[in-house]
Structures are given as structure tokens and as C-alpha cells.
Scaffold this active site. Structure first.
Site, short mmCIF file in Angstrom:
data_model
loop_
_atom_site.label_atom_id
_atom_site.label_comp_id
_atom_site.label_asym_id
_atom_site.label_seq_id
_atom_site.Cartn_x
_atom_site.Cartn_y
_atom_site.Cartn_z
CB VAL A 14 34.23 -28.30 16.23
CG1 VAL A 14 35.22 -29.35 15.74
CG2 VAL A 14 33.73 -27.45 15.07
CB ALA A 43 41.03 -26.57 27.97
N GLY A 133 34.68 -28.92 6.22
CA GLY A 133 33.97 -29.71 7.24
C GLY A 133 34.20 -31.20 7.15
CE LYS A 204 36.31 -23.43 5.79
NZ LYS A 204 34.87 -23.21 5.73
N GLY A 301 29.26 -27.80 10.79
CA GLY A 301 28.37 -28.50 11.71
C GLY A 301 29.15 -29.40 12.65
#
Ligand code: HSE
Length: 443
Positions: A14, A43, A133, A204, A301
Site C-alpha cells: 500500500v 518509516a 480498497g 470493514k 492491491g
């Protein structure tokens, strides 16, 4: 105007999507916001690997440096997990930074406290990328459908699970084989049981239910059932009856409370949702004014999830100088107007049911089973009796009776009643295995 500086926590699937989109679409994004947005820090766990990406930003393995850096205005978390992500987001808020996260587990489980802190400090917690997503479902629920009383929503909200069910149904591939591919493609969670047992979808669903119904985040109220027990037989029998099996998250508001549930579900094959395949996600939302609406797109994705995360960055930047009271409320409703709801128990769920029985192939069995359903006032919509099962059909000897699978579809009924019927059916001597029970939603 001064540029807005972004610090990224995590540069995996991501995080790299976010970096790519911010760089590739910098000019377009500036036209949208009127500000320069620059990714300045990230980071990471592996410094060398991150530096090899050659992003021209400062890389550190010490995430504290990012959340405390006075030059960073927005912290984007794309590392996943609870620890140290939660502590880092708290620290970022404590240091006056807006936070954006793709971490659905963190929002679903710890979102109430995180959001309360942000509100106290006049900051934003944004989480579009945590659900479905690349689909802007939070934006749709929170803003596009704001005129509606949302009555229910149902969605395919785990790409990995949908990929597995689709490949099993279309290509006859095995569960493990497809799961391994989903992991290689970066769709699956670090712990893939989160995908296949419905925990990821429950995270979700928790977020969507809160934003849709104006209730605090209630992860512990979600009933969760995974797909690992769905068999190829069930997929085939469902198809014969005109249904597809999908792993669905359902949130329904009723006069006596809300149903929050994730489970494999038979959906009529003609519904758009039944035709959502592979890693794609889709959510149907029913509002009282608009009726049913459908949102479809890539559910996982790098760039699809990055697309939602960057959209959140753009939203935060657009309102960065605005008074906090002029922003869209984080959970869609004014914080003091969020209303806890009664979360209904499974016995109170209402649904139609698919039941697979294994019965001795002898006269009177079907009548006895039908009698049990009749006594409980459960209406049967369809019955399918299959050929005797291969492993019992050729039995020899006087006492050997082959078994047959019998599939029943019921009309809509309270789950408590179905459980009672299953209990009675399983007590019959003629029923040889536990009954398989799947829910059916006509949507
Ligand atoms: N593991 C998740 C999925 C990633 O497969 O949908 C996106 O949240």
C-alpha cells in the site's frame, strides 16, 4: 502557499502505491488542492530495501521520528497490525498531525478512542482506504447518501476470499492453491485466516455500519463465519438452484436493533453482486430515498488502495486551514449524535436458508423432514434430491442403504426457528450427517 508534508508509516504494497500515485499525479493533485503535497519521509522495517526504491525521500527505521517531526503535517499509516501502529497514530495526534490509515483492524477495534482524541484536538482521522480498497464507499456513505436513512448494506468486502471462491467455482482449483496465489499477489492479510474466516470483512463491516447508521464502532457485535467449510458440492448445488455463493458482509437496521453479520451466502445468480468475481469488491447500499445503489471496484492491491489513501490526503489538505467544526464528521454523524444500537443475536437474524442433508435413500424420509418444517411453520421454497452418493451407492448386503444428499431452500424465517428444525432433523435415524446450513439473501 507552503507545501504540505506527508510522512508515511510503511512502504509495503500500500505504501508504495501511495508513493507512486503522489509522484505520478503530482500536477493533477496540485490542480485539485491548490497546494503542493510532498511525500518527505517514510518509516520502514528494512532501510536498504526502501532506499533501493529510490523515491528521493528520507527513510528511517525509527517511526517515532516521523510522528514527532514538526515539519510533517499528515501521517499516513500503511503498516497494518495493532502494534506499534496504534501507539504511533496516538503519538501523531498528540503532536498535532492529521492521520490517515488503511488499517481496518485498528479503526474497527480502536477507532472510537482514536477519533475521540482527534476530535478533541481538532484533527482528522481518515480511513477510506481501510474499506473495500479503491472503492470510495466511505465517501458515498458519509456524503453522497447523506440525505438518506440507510436501511441496509451488503457487500463482498474481502478480495482474497472472493478470489478463492471465484477460482474454486470457475476453475475447480483447490482452496490452498488459490490462497497461495492471493498471498503472492499481496492481497491477503499477514495472517490469511483474517481473510478466510471473515475477520477482515468484519472489520470493514463494522466501519461501514457505523458510518451508515450513525452508531459507534462495534466490532465485537459482528457475527463472523468463514468460507473454509464451503465445499465444491455446495457451490455446484447452489448453481443448480440458480445461486452463487459469496462471502457477504451484511448490516441491516431493524426496528428492534441491527444485524451485523459476515458469512457465506447464496445470492441469486442474476444479481450484480453474484457476478462480482476475483479480487473485486462490491457493496450494495439501500437508502430510503435513493433505493438500492451499487459500488464496485478493486478491493485490494497497491494502487487501488493507494488511490483511496491519496484521496484522503487530498480531502485533508483541502480542509487543512478550515475550522474543525466545518469539516465532515469523521463517522458521518455529529460526534454527540452517535447512537449505540441493540446488536441482534444470531437467533434473531432473519434470512432464507439453504440446508444440505444426507438421508438414507428409503421411502418416507422426505415426508418426515418436510413434516418437521411444517410443524415449525417454516415454508420450503425448493427441494433438490440428488443421486445416491458415490461412496454409499454400491454397498452390498441386506442392511446397506445408500444415502442421498437432499437440498432444501426455505423462505425467510428467524434463525432461531431454523436452528430448532435442524436440531430435530439431526435426531432422525435416517439422517446420517450433521446438516450444512448456509444463509440465502435475495438482496
Ligand atoms: N486482505 C484484504 C482483502 C486486503 O483481501 O480484501 C484489502 O483490505
Amino acid at each position: 502557499m507552503k507545501p504540505v508534508n506527508i510522512g508515511l508509516l510503511g512502504l509495503g504494497t500500500v505504501g508504495q502505491g501511495v508513493a507512486t500515485i503522489l509522484a505520478r499525479n503530482a500536477a493533477e493533485i496540485q490542480r485539485r488542492t491548490g497546494r503542493t503535497i510532498q511525500l518527505t519521509h517514510a518509516a520502514v522495517r528494512n532501510q536498504g530495501k526502501a532506499e533501493a526504491l529510490d523515491l528521493g525521500i528520507q527513510i528511517t527505521t525509527d517511526a517515532q521520528q516521523i510522528v514527532t517531526n514538526p515539519d510533517i503535517h499528515i501521517v499516513c499509516e500503511a503498516m497494518g497490525g495493532d502494534d506499534p501502529a496504534l501507539q504511533l497514530l496516538h503519538a501523531a495526534l498528540d503532536h498535532g498531525k492529521h492521520v490517515i490509515t488503511a488499517n481496518k483492524a485498528l479503526i474497527a477495534v480502536h477507532g472510537n478512542e482514536l477519533i475521540a482524541k482527534a476530535q478533541e484536538k481538532g484533527l482528522v482521522v481518515a480511513y477510506e482506504s481501510s474499506v473495500a480498497g479503491g472503492i470510495p464507499i466511505i465517501k458515498a456513505l458519509r456524503e453522497g447518501l447523506a440525505a438518506n436513512r440507510i436501511e441496509w448494506l451488503a457487500g463482498i468486502i474481502n478480495g482474497t476470499g472472493n478470489f478463492i471462491l471465484s477460482e474454486m467455482a470457475e476453475k475447480g482449483r483447490t482452496f490452498q492453491d488459490v490462497l497461495a496465489e492471493a498471498q503472492a499477489l499481496g492481497y491477503a492479510e499477514a495472517d490469511p485466516t483474517f481473510d478466510v474466516e471473515g475477520i477482515d470483512a468484519a472489520h470493514k463491516l463494522t466501519i461501514m455500519a457505523s458510518v451508515a447508521f450513525g452508531m459507534p464502532l462495534e466490532f465485537n457485535g459482528v457475527y463472523t463465519e468463514g468460507i473454509s467449510k464451503v465445499t465444491r458440492d455446495d457451490v455446484e448445488f447452489a448453481e443448480e438452484l440458480g445461486y452463487r455463493i459469496k462471502h457477504l458482509g451484511v448490516a441491516r437496521r431493524r426496528s428492534d436493533g441491527v444485524e451485523l453479520r459476515v458469512h457465506p451466502t447464496l445470492i441469486p445468480e442474476k444479481r450484480l453482486l453474484a457476478n462480482v468475481n476475483g479480487v473485486m469488491n462490491a457493496v450494495v447500499v439501500h437508502g430510503d430515498a435513493v433505493g438500492p445503489t451499487l459500488y464496485y471496484g478493486a478491493g485490494a492491491g497497491s494502487e487501488p488502495t493507494g488511490s483511496s489513501l491519496v484521496a484522503d490526503i487530498i480531502d485533508v489538505v483541502r480542509g487543512i486551514d478550515a475550522d474543525a467544526s466545518h469539516r465532515v464528521p469523521v463517522l458521518a454523524f455529529q460526534p454527540d449524535a452517535l447512537e449505540p444500537q441493540v446488536i441482534l443475536d444470531t437467533t434473531d437474524f432473519e434470512s432464507a436458508y439453504y440446508l444440505r442433508l444426507h438421508a438414507l435413500d428409503q421411502p418416507g424420509v422426505l415426508a418426515t423432514v418436510a413434516g418437521i418444517f411444517g410443524d415449525l411453520d417454516i415454508s420450503i421454497e425448493a427441494i433438490l434430491q440428488k443421486e445416491p452418493e458415490a461412496d454409499t451407492a454400491n454397498l452390498s448386503g441386506e442392511d446397506s442403504v445408500p444415502t442421498v444428499p437432499i437440498i432444501l431452500l426455505t423462505r425467510r424465517v428467524r434463525e432461531g426457528l431454523i436452528e430448532k428444525a435442524i436440531e430435530r432433523v439431526e435426531l432422525l435415524d435416517t439422517i446420517t450427517q450433521p446438516v450444512t446450513r448456509l444463509r440465502v439473501e435475495s438482496l
